[in-house]
Enzyme design. Structure first.
Site, PDB file in Angstrom:
ATOM      1  N   GLU A 274      16.398 -12.626  -4.964  1.00  0.00           N
ATOM      2  CA  GLU A 274      15.673 -13.275  -3.804  1.00  0.00           C
ATOM      3  C   GLU A 274      14.847 -14.599  -4.474  1.00  0.00           C
ATOM      4  O   GLU A 274      13.767 -14.597  -4.017  1.00  0.00           O
ATOM      5  CB  GLU A 274      14.895 -12.450  -2.834  1.00  0.00           C
ATOM      6  CG  GLU A 274      15.630 -11.521  -2.134  1.00  0.00           C
ATOM      7  CD  GLU A 274      14.460 -10.574  -1.141  1.00  0.00           C
ATOM      8  OE1 GLU A 274      13.166 -10.674  -1.390  1.00  0.00           O
ATOM      9  OE2 GLU A 274      15.076  -9.479  -0.683  1.00  0.00           O
ATOM     10  N   PRO A 275      15.476 -15.226  -5.331  1.00  0.00           N
ATOM     11  CA  PRO A 275      14.624 -16.244  -6.025  1.00  0.00           C
ATOM     12  C   PRO A 275      14.346 -17.387  -5.206  1.00  0.00           C
ATOM     13  O   PRO A 275      15.201 -17.945  -4.144  1.00  0.00           O
ATOM     14  CB  PRO A 275      15.542 -17.042  -7.112  1.00  0.00           C
ATOM     15  CG  PRO A 275      16.873 -16.448  -6.409  1.00  0.00           C
ATOM     16  CD  PRO A 275      16.918 -15.299  -5.707  1.00  0.00           C
ATOM     17  N   GLY A 276      12.931 -17.904  -4.995  1.00  0.00           N
ATOM     18  CA  GLY A 276      12.513 -19.144  -4.428  1.00  0.00           C
ATOM     19  C   GLY A 276      12.168 -20.176  -5.301  1.00  0.00           C
ATOM     20  O   GLY A 276      12.831 -21.051  -5.644  1.00  0.00           O
ATOM     21  N   ARG A 313      -1.092 -26.129  -2.098  1.00  0.00           N
ATOM     22  CA  ARG A 313      -1.487 -24.998  -3.162  1.00  0.00           C
ATOM     23  C   ARG A 313      -2.627 -25.203  -4.131  1.00  0.00           C
ATOM     24  O   ARG A 313      -3.463 -24.331  -4.436  1.00  0.00           O
ATOM     25  CB  ARG A 313      -0.276 -25.020  -4.067  1.00  0.00           C
ATOM     26  CG  ARG A 313       0.896 -24.675  -3.252  1.00  0.00           C
ATOM     27  CD  ARG A 313       2.337 -24.534  -4.188  1.00  0.00           C
ATOM     28  NE  ARG A 313       2.141 -23.115  -4.683  1.00  0.00           N
ATOM     29  CZ  ARG A 313       1.844 -23.069  -5.850  1.00  0.00           C
ATOM     30  NH1 ARG A 313       1.523 -24.023  -6.766  1.00  0.00           N
ATOM     31  NH2 ARG A 313       1.424 -21.886  -6.710  1.00  0.00           N
ATOM     32  N   CYS A 343     -10.974 -34.506   5.588  1.00  0.00           N
ATOM     33  CA  CYS A 343     -12.436 -34.215   5.639  1.00  0.00           C
ATOM     34  C   CYS A 343     -12.829 -32.881   5.240  1.00  0.00           C
ATOM     35  O   CYS A 343     -13.470 -32.172   5.859  1.00  0.00           O
ATOM     36  CB  CYS A 343     -13.145 -34.635   6.951  1.00  0.00           C
ATOM     37  SG  CYS A 343     -12.209 -33.572   8.227  1.00  0.00           S
ATOM     38  N   TYR A 372       7.031 -24.158  -1.758  1.00  0.00           N
ATOM     39  CA  TYR A 372       5.723 -23.737  -1.017  1.00  0.00           C
ATOM     40  C   TYR A 372       4.741 -24.977  -0.788  1.00  0.00           C
ATOM     41  O   TYR A 372       3.590 -24.809  -0.672  1.00  0.00           O
ATOM     42  CB  TYR A 372       4.977 -22.634  -1.629  1.00  0.00           C
ATOM     43  CG  TYR A 372       5.752 -21.385  -1.862  1.00  0.00           C
ATOM     44  CD1 TYR A 372       6.110 -20.576  -0.953  1.00  0.00           C
ATOM     45  CD2 TYR A 372       6.251 -21.051  -3.311  1.00  0.00           C
ATOM     46  CE1 TYR A 372       6.943 -19.480  -1.141  1.00  0.00           C
ATOM     47  CE2 TYR A 372       6.728 -19.801  -3.507  1.00  0.00           C
ATOM     48  CZ  TYR A 372       7.323 -19.077  -2.520  1.00  0.00           C
ATOM     49  OH  TYR A 372       7.987 -17.938  -2.577  1.00  0.00           O
TER      50      TYR A 372
HETATM   51  N1  LLP Z   1      11.340 -12.081  -1.574  1.00  0.00           N
HETATM   52  C1  LLP Z   1      10.164 -11.720  -0.634  1.00  0.00           C
HETATM   53  C2  LLP Z   1      10.226 -10.733  -0.030  1.00  0.00           C
HETATM   54  C3  LLP Z   1       9.184 -12.490  -0.752  1.00  0.00           C
HETATM   55  O1  LLP Z   1       8.100 -12.215  -0.293  1.00  0.00           O
HETATM   56  C4  LLP Z   1       8.861 -13.715  -1.622  1.00  0.00           C
HETATM   57  C5  LLP Z   1       7.863 -14.617  -1.798  1.00  0.00           C
HETATM   58  C6  LLP Z   1      10.262 -14.197  -2.397  1.00  0.00           C
HETATM   59  C7  LLP Z   1      11.355 -13.369  -2.371  1.00  0.00           C
HETATM   60  C8  LLP Z   1      10.359 -15.560  -3.215  1.00  0.00           C
HETATM   61  O2  LLP Z   1       9.323 -15.483  -4.210  1.00  0.00           O
HETATM   62  P1  LLP Z   1       9.573 -16.584  -5.467  1.00  0.00           P
HETATM   63  O3  LLP Z   1      11.128 -16.182  -6.250  1.00  0.00           O
HETATM   64  O4  LLP Z   1       9.439 -17.865  -4.909  1.00  0.00           O
HETATM   65  O5  LLP Z   1       8.199 -16.047  -6.252  1.00  0.00           O
HETATM   66  N2  LLP Z   1       2.794 -19.536  -1.307  1.00  0.00           N
HETATM   67  C9  LLP Z   1       2.680 -19.058  -2.410  1.00  0.00           C
HETATM   68  C10 LLP Z   1       3.931 -17.934  -2.882  1.00  0.00           C
HETATM   69  C11 LLP Z   1       3.974 -16.786  -1.805  1.00  0.00           C
HETATM   70  C12 LLP Z   1       5.251 -15.884  -2.200  1.00  0.00           C
HETATM   71  C13 LLP Z   1       5.695 -15.134  -0.835  1.00  0.00           C
HETATM   72  N3  LLP Z   1       6.839 -14.302  -1.054  1.00  0.00           N
HETATM   73  C14 LLP Z   1       2.651 -20.031  -3.690  1.00  0.00           C
HETATM   74  O6  LLP Z   1       2.476 -21.240  -3.008  1.00  0.00           O
HETATM   75  O7  LLP Z   1       2.410 -19.776  -4.742  1.00  0.00           O
END
Ligand code: LLP
Length: 414
Positions: A274-276, A313, A343, A372
């Site tokens: 599940e890469p984001g 962030r 502000c 994000y």
């Molecule tokens: N799968 C699940 C269940 C998750 O909770 C997340 C992220 C991902 C996949 C994706 O993770 P990634 O590959 O992007 O690391 N807003 C924060 C990051 C919150 C992450 C939440 N979960 C930031 O700006 O750093």
């Protein structure tokens, strides 16, 4: 080489100077590179090419329909955490059978919608949720495909707000409670046990915690097999980090190599990822325009037209995003904060940075802003949200209009 580099002194993406996009579309504006986005997905996919796999792009990082469509067209799936994300993923053409649904607070409505759509798997995060899902599935006459999101209690060594696999975090089912819950799910006529899942945190820059978590899941998968529960999917979540400053995150190949011992011992399982951030993060920048230079005592400030409502962030996590001028500059360097018009003293994009002196009208790029950033943006201070642009192969197009003042009052009553 990154997607955003200087060519003849102009910071460019896919052959288009960012300054031109800022001029034509205005600022603040998020700009994404199609090649970077699709390339990152392909890179991860290739690292696991020797086995059954499904890469599910994590919609929460950046949910623009045009980006979701790119993922869908590549045959990739989607990792969702809400009914809204399901709606967007399906609209963009993601195959329902490639959608995984995580999250600690799924509502009955969201469950019913996902069941009706025919998603691949619910990643269930508690005993209470399992019960509700069974009931909703029973009412809809469908069997819900489930995995348990197990909390493997490993320390991902990342920012505490984005560490999710610690024993004390709200996510998942405790490792030692999982077997009993699996037996309950397997005996439930409204549920179909299909997978095992974890996600330990985000912006991980070493492979060791991933390998440790995978090892714990492997032990559990073998225990379940002994109990007669055979799984189809092993979902290892997202979390692979990127370089914002000086981090040296693992390559996709190193990540795959670290997981290989576990994956090789479970060849019958399809690995789900599940890469984001790894996909969308380096694929985007936020362009802002300099409004003013000012000094308060010893402190210098560059005030720009983008703010914490556009990119939260730095304010929320103390996160670092590099700042680069759209036009290469040989003006003298100075140490300055880059701040927005909001502000709050917490409204900053960068602090104490060495940047070449800038003048009103100059364009700055906030780097690695694909993940994000737009997704976490808001209308705070009644600021319309920024536009989004996709650059592809020498040209660009607006993929989300800048909000207008009218958008700010939509649905409100005076
Ligand atoms: N799968 C699940 C269940 C998750 O909770 C997340 C992220 C991902 C996949 C994706 O993770 P990634 O590959 O992007 O690391 N807003 C924060 C990051 C919150 C992450 C939440 N979960 C930031 O700006 O750093």
């Amino acid at each position: 080489m990154g997607a955003f580099e200087y060519h003849e002194g102009r910071l460019s993406v896919e052959g288009v100077p960012l300054a031109r996009i800022a001029e034509e579309v205005g600022t603040p504006v998020f700009v994404y590179s199609r090649a970077a986005f699709t390339g990152a997905l392909a890179d991860l996919d290739a690292a696991f090419a020797d086995r059954r796999r499904l890469i599910c792009y994590s919609v929460k990082t950046c949910a623009n329909l045009s980006l979701l469509r790119l993922a869908a067209e590549g045959g990739f799936g989607a990792d969702i955490v809400s009914g809204g994300e399901l709606f967007k993923a399906l609209k963009a053409g993601v195959a329902p059978g490639k959608v995984v649904f995580s999250g600690v607070g799924k509502t009955e409505r969201e469950m019913a919608e996902a069941l009706a759509a025919g998603i691949m798997m619910f990643n269930v995060e508690s005993a209470a949720e399992l019960e509700v899902l069974s009931r909703v599935a029973g009412q809809s006459g469908r069997r819900a495909p489930v995995a348990l999101r197990v909390n493997p209690a490993v320390d991902p060594q990342t920012h505490p707000y984005i560490a999710t696999g610690l024993q004390t975090s709200k996510f998942g089912v405790p490792h030692d409670e999982a077997p009993a819950l699996y037996l309950r799910a397997a005996a439930d006529p409204h549920l179909r046990v299909v997978g095992l899942d974890c996600h330990i945190g985000s912006q991980l820059t070493s492979v060791a915690p991933f390998a440790a978590a995978a090892e714990r899941l492997r032990a559990l998968a073998l225990e379940l097999r002994q109990a007669g529960i055979n799984l189809e999917y092993l979902d290892l979540g997202g979390g692979l980090g990127i370089c914002y400053n000086a981090e040296e995150p693992p390559t996709a190949a190193a990540y795959a190599a670290a997981l290989r011992p576990v994956l090789d011992s479970l060849p019958e399982l399809t690995v789900v990822l599940e890469p984001g951030r790894r996909v969308s993060g380096p694929s985007g920048v936020l362009l802002v325009k300099v409004l003013y230079n000012k000094s308060n005592g010893p402190r210098r400030f560059v005030v720009v037209d983008g703010a914490m409502n556009d990119l939260i962030r730095p304010s929320l996590y103390g996160a670092y995003h590099a700042i680069r001028p759209a036009l290469e500059s040989d003006r003298p360097m100075e140490v300055t904060d880059v701040v927005g018009p909001i502000c709050e003293s917490g409204d900053f994009l960068a602090r104490e940075r060495h940047l070449p002196q800038v003048a009103p009208g100059d364009i700055l790029a906030v780097m690695d802003a694909g993940a994000y950033c737009y997704a976490m943006s808001s209308n705070y201070n009644a600021r319309p949200r920024a536009a989004e642009v996709l650059a592809e192969n020498g040209s660009f197009r607006v993929i989300r209009l800048r909000e207008t003042y009218e958008d700010l009052i939509r649905g409100e009553t005076a």
